[in-house]
Design an enzyme around this catalytic site. Sequence first.
Site, PDB file in Angstrom:
ATOM      1  N   CYS A   1      13.446   1.191   3.861  1.00  0.00           N
ATOM      2  CA  CYS A   1      12.802   1.993   4.940  1.00  0.00           C
ATOM      3  C   CYS A   1      13.896   2.158   5.894  1.00  0.00           C
ATOM      4  O   CYS A   1      14.021   3.478   6.413  1.00  0.00           O
ATOM      5  CB  CYS A   1      11.786   1.471   5.746  1.00  0.00           C
ATOM      6  SG  CYS A   1      10.282   1.033   4.812  1.00  0.00           S
TER       7      CYS A   1
ATOM      8  N   CYS B   1      11.772  -3.631   6.709  1.00  0.00           N
ATOM      9  CA  CYS B   1      11.602  -3.200   5.212  1.00  0.00           C
ATOM     10  C   CYS B   1      13.236  -2.287   5.134  1.00  0.00           C
ATOM     11  O   CYS B   1      13.407  -1.261   5.690  1.00  0.00           O
ATOM     12  CB  CYS B   1      10.731  -2.012   4.814  1.00  0.00           C
ATOM     13  SG  CYS B   1      10.907  -1.138   3.422  1.00  0.00           S
TER      14      CYS B   1
END
Length: 105
Positions: free
Chosen positions: A33, A30
């Site tokens: 993230c 991600c």
Amino acid sequence: MALEITDSSFQETVLKSDKPVLVDFWAVWCGPCRTLGPIIEEVATDFEGKAVVGKVDVDNNQEISMQYGIRNIPTVLIFKNGVVVDKLVGVTPKEVIAEKLSAHL
């Protein structure tokens, strides 16, 4: 440094904590993230001794992720006395995260 929280350590680390706990739900693949990761590490350093800051890899800990309805990542949940008291979704500035966590100290 943020703790690695797993399905098996979640209850002890988060739900039974006598301090507020910030949990970052994330995944290796991600992009957002990875952007939020260093911010979470800074928050962990800033709040050391006052709050618990941890990370849950959603790919490796699906039980907890499903239990808390994590559909988008990164998602940050703040727990106090074992209950979710705040939620942030997406990349959030450090100041906002710190302010939200400070409100529960």
